[in-house]
Design an enzyme around this catalytic site. Structure first.
Site, short mmCIF file in Angstrom:
data_model
loop_
_atom_site.label_atom_id
_atom_site.label_comp_id
_atom_site.label_asym_id
_atom_site.label_seq_id
_atom_site.Cartn_x
_atom_site.Cartn_y
_atom_site.Cartn_z
CB CYS A 2 8.59 0.91 -3.60
SG CYS A 2 8.86 0.71 -1.86
NE ARG A 27 3.61 -0.02 -6.55
CZ ARG A 27 2.99 -0.65 -7.35
NH1 ARG A 27 1.93 -1.18 -7.76
NH2 ARG A 27 3.41 -2.29 -7.10
CD1 TRP A 75 3.63 0.16 2.95
CD2 TRP A 75 5.16 -1.96 3.38
NE1 TRP A 75 3.60 -0.91 4.09
CE2 TRP A 75 3.71 -1.92 3.83
CE3 TRP A 75 5.79 -2.64 2.88
CZ2 TRP A 75 3.53 -3.36 5.04
CZ3 TRP A 75 5.66 -4.31 3.54
CH2 TRP A 75 5.02 -4.12 4.47
CG ASN A 101 7.93 -2.21 -6.33
OD1 ASN A 101 6.87 -2.08 -7.44
ND2 ASN A 101 7.68 -2.37 -5.35
N GLY A 102 10.41 -3.62 -4.57
CA GLY A 102 10.44 -5.25 -4.41
C GLY A 102 11.62 -4.80 -3.02
CD GLU A 488 -14.50 -5.99 2.13
OE1 GLU A 488 -14.25 -6.65 2.86
OE2 GLU A 488 -14.29 -4.90 1.92
CE LYS A 492 -12.67 -2.10 3.50
NZ LYS A 492 -12.21 -2.56 2.54
CD GLU A 495 -8.71 -1.83 4.82
OE1 GLU A 495 -7.15 -2.27 4.39
OE2 GLU A 495 -9.61 -2.22 4.36
CG HIS A 511 -20.69 -21.93 19.19
ND1 HIS A 511 -20.83 -22.95 20.20
CD2 HIS A 511 -21.28 -21.54 18.29
CE1 HIS A 511 -21.91 -23.48 19.13
NE2 HIS A 511 -22.50 -23.11 17.97
CE LYS A 610 -6.46 -0.19 -4.07
NZ LYS A 610 -7.59 -0.50 -3.37
#
Ligand code: AGP
Length: 615
Positions: A2, A27, A75, A101-102, A488, A492, A495, A511, A610
């Site tokens: 957060c 965040r 968050w 935050n936590g 990557e 991208k 997300e 395969h 983030k």
């Protein structure tokens, strides 16, 4: 995960807090809240949604005048995102108000105990438990707020960055940190509290980053007092002068931070090697490596730990370390490594890669490696971050603040730092000769210009994005150095545009994944001239004969792939090991445009944050 902001001083707290929260929305952004002391009492507004929603609600429902306040952008961890679970939280008396935050892991047992003592709870959060625990300590021990916070924190297990104030004592804010970041901006008789320095950078360049298990009582007209939470001993503030400037954290004319950060890459890569790479002298100077060269030269192996995009950069590094320096490398997801009882030797070198320097799993992996006696080296972007402090030595990427949730310049600058390290070690170990080394340095110096060139394909990429924006699945293929780039590219796309995408080594197609190919399936193939070109061309033929749509990233002037592919995007030629720095650019732009066309929130994709400071 957060964002927290606080202010105490002579200015209006509310606009500082709201603007600060907007800068910290990377965040977390599922709910937000603010509490302002107006000289008589606390005015609190909170809501599900973004800071913009909070702005509307607070203007309509509360008085926002006052010089003391705290704010939060969330968050969710405990409790769904809704108005009640949003922060700040009051204590039962209504005197104390807190942001956090936590995660407080043992909150349920504390809550049960507090309920027995008559406390009631309105939310499902661990934070409401903490503020009531502080209140209970204040009452039963008859101590001031700072002491009560210290005693309460000794009873909790978990992670926190908190700010709390008491309306009966509105000249002080109490803050504490363990595991989540907390910076204090120090102005002229005013203080700012925040998860990072961005909320206060236009007011002051002086900041104190609290260490884990430290707390501070921030009091108007007084010097800041720092204390150790464990034993109440005095800790001494280290006031840093920050280099960040306001332009770096604004969009600078771009529609989104992500686009700005994609375009910053030529500059960011240059900043990464500036002062380290001296092609004219034929040297690479990196203090973090130079001071511990023996550790690297005598390393049994290198273990890279990281998450997400940083893990992909680690995979590129595996190829380059083994290829150039001939040092065995293993690349591990930090979240797996920390829990799987790995074998770690004293002569292993651990490289932890993290843009934010706050990723909880990467931090835990570092601690585990240290407990086992290994030497730990950090590659971080955020200066002063937890990982940069927890590691024995390290190298910053110097990418500048990355605000878009999707990592772009973090990836290319991480690869640049890791390439410098690999080259340096290759030279020291005598695995490449002086002229090869000099050629490498020269080529690396040409990369920013080549990235500029790659960016020129943007209009073409926009057209290609229009064609594939409604796809439901995509495949990304690459071989060798470009296999991690395929991973990557797929990350991208998923997300930020919520399209399902998979990255694969091109040869693995046969395969299994080849069964997915039909005329609906776009396949993005990295097919640059060097690096198994002919083999990738065969893979492209296999896709074509199954009617898959091929979008190929090729080297300038390519003719062979052009004949097979539906679309080609050219990048300049470079050394094979440096191609990821170029081939990743069109894939970043592609996912950006597709997300914009699908009307997705590019900088703040759903469910993400983030820095992932929870495991
Ligand atoms: C990538 O676009 C994501 N934002 C994510 O995978 C990120 O790379 C990961 O969470 C690791 O973050 P870090 O580099 O800050 O440790």
């Amino acid at each position: 995960m957060c964002g927290i902001v606080g202010y105490i001083g002579h200015r209006d707290a509310y606009p500082i807090i709201i603007k600060g929260l907007q800068r910290l929305e990377y965040r977390g952004y599922d709910s937000a809240g603010v509490a302002i002391y107006d000289g008589k009492g606390i005015n609190l507004a909170k809501t599900k949604g973004k800071v913009e929603d909070l702005k509307k609600k607070s203007k309509e429902t509360i008085s926002v005048e006052g010089n003391l306040g705290i704010g939060h952008t969330r968050w969710a961890t405990h409790g769904v995102p809704n108005d009640v679970n949003s922060h700040p939280h009051y204590s039962n008396s209504g005197d104390l108000v807190i942001i956090h935050n936590g995660i407080i892991e043992n909150y349920e047992s504390i809550k049960k105990e507090l309920i027995k003592r008559g406390y009631t709870f309105h939310s499902d959060t661990d934070t409401e438990v903490l503020v009531n625990l502080i209140e209970e300590v204040q009452k039963t021990e008859n101590v001031k707020l700072g002491k009560a916070v210290q005693i309460a924190l000794n009873q909790v297990v978990g992670a926190y960055a908190i700010a709390v104030f008491d309306k009966k004592k509105p000249d002080e804010l109490v803050v504490a940190k363990l595991g989540s970041p907390l910076a204090i901006g120090v102005g002229e008789n005013e203080f700012f509290i925040a998860s990072d320095a961005s909320p206060f950078i236009e007011f002051t360049n002086n900041a104190i980053y609290l260490e884990d298990e430290e707390m501070a009582i921030v009091r108007l007209g007084k010097e800041i007092k720092l204390r150790k939470i464990k034993d109440d001993s005095v800790a001494y503030p280290n006031i840093l002068e920050l280099q960040m400037n306001i332009e770096e954290i604004e969009k600078g004319g771009y529609d989104h931070f992500m686009l700005k950060e994609i375009y910053e890459q030529p500059r960011a890569i240059k900043d990464t090697y500036r002062g380290r790479l001296r092609a004219d002298l034929g040297v690479i100077k990196m203090a973090g490596i130079d001071d511990h060269l023996d550790k690297f030269l005598n390393a049994n192996r290198i273990i890279i730990v990281a998450c997400g995009t940083s893990w992909h950069a680690g995979l590129v590094a595996e190829y380059i370390f083994e290829d150039l320096a001939r040092i065995p490398v293993e690349v591990e997801y930090a979240s797996e490594f920390r829990y799987r009882n790995p074998v770690i030797h004293k002569d292993d070198v651990i490289i932890a890669i993290s843009q934010s320097g706050e990723t909880a799993d990467t931090l835990a992996a570092i601690k585990l490696a240290k407990e086992n006696g290994a030497f730990v080296f950090g590659v971080c972007n955020v200066v002063g971050s937890s990982i940069s402090r927890e590691t024995h030595a390290g190298a910053y990427t110097h990418a500048g603040p990355e605000i878009g949730v999707a990592s772009t310049k973090a990836f290319t600058t991480q690869i640049t730092v890791l390439t410098l390290i690999a080259l340096k070690l290759a030279k020291e170990k005598g695995k490449i000769n002086d002229s090869e080394f000099a050629e490498y340095l020269e080529e690396l110096e040409s990369v920013p210009g080549k990235v500029e060139k790659a960016l020129e394909s943007n209009p073409l990429i926009e057209i290609i994005s229009e064609v594939y924006k409604d796809s439901t699945n995509c495949l990304y293929l690459g071989r060798g150095y470009n296999f991690p780039v395929a991973l990557e590219g797929a990350l991208k796309l998923k997300e930020i545009s919520y399209i399902h995408a998979e990255g694969y080594p091109a040869a693995e197609m046969k395969h299994g994944p080849i069964a997915l190919i039909d005329e609906q399936m776009p396949v993005f193939v990295i097919a640059t001239k060097k690096g198994h070109y002919e083999k990738v061309v065969s893979n492209i033929q296999e896709i074509k004969s199954r009617k898959g749509k091929i979008i190929a990233i090729v080297t300038e002037g390519d003719v062979q792939v052009k004949e097979l592919a539906d679309h080609v995007i050219e990048v300049p030629e470079t050394f094979e090991s440096l191609t990821p720095l170029l081939t990743t650019i069109p894939l970043q732009l592609l996912s950006y445009h597709i997300a914009v066309m699908r009307e997705c929130n590019v900088d703040q994709p759903r469910n993400l944050a983030k820095s992932v400071t929870v495991e």
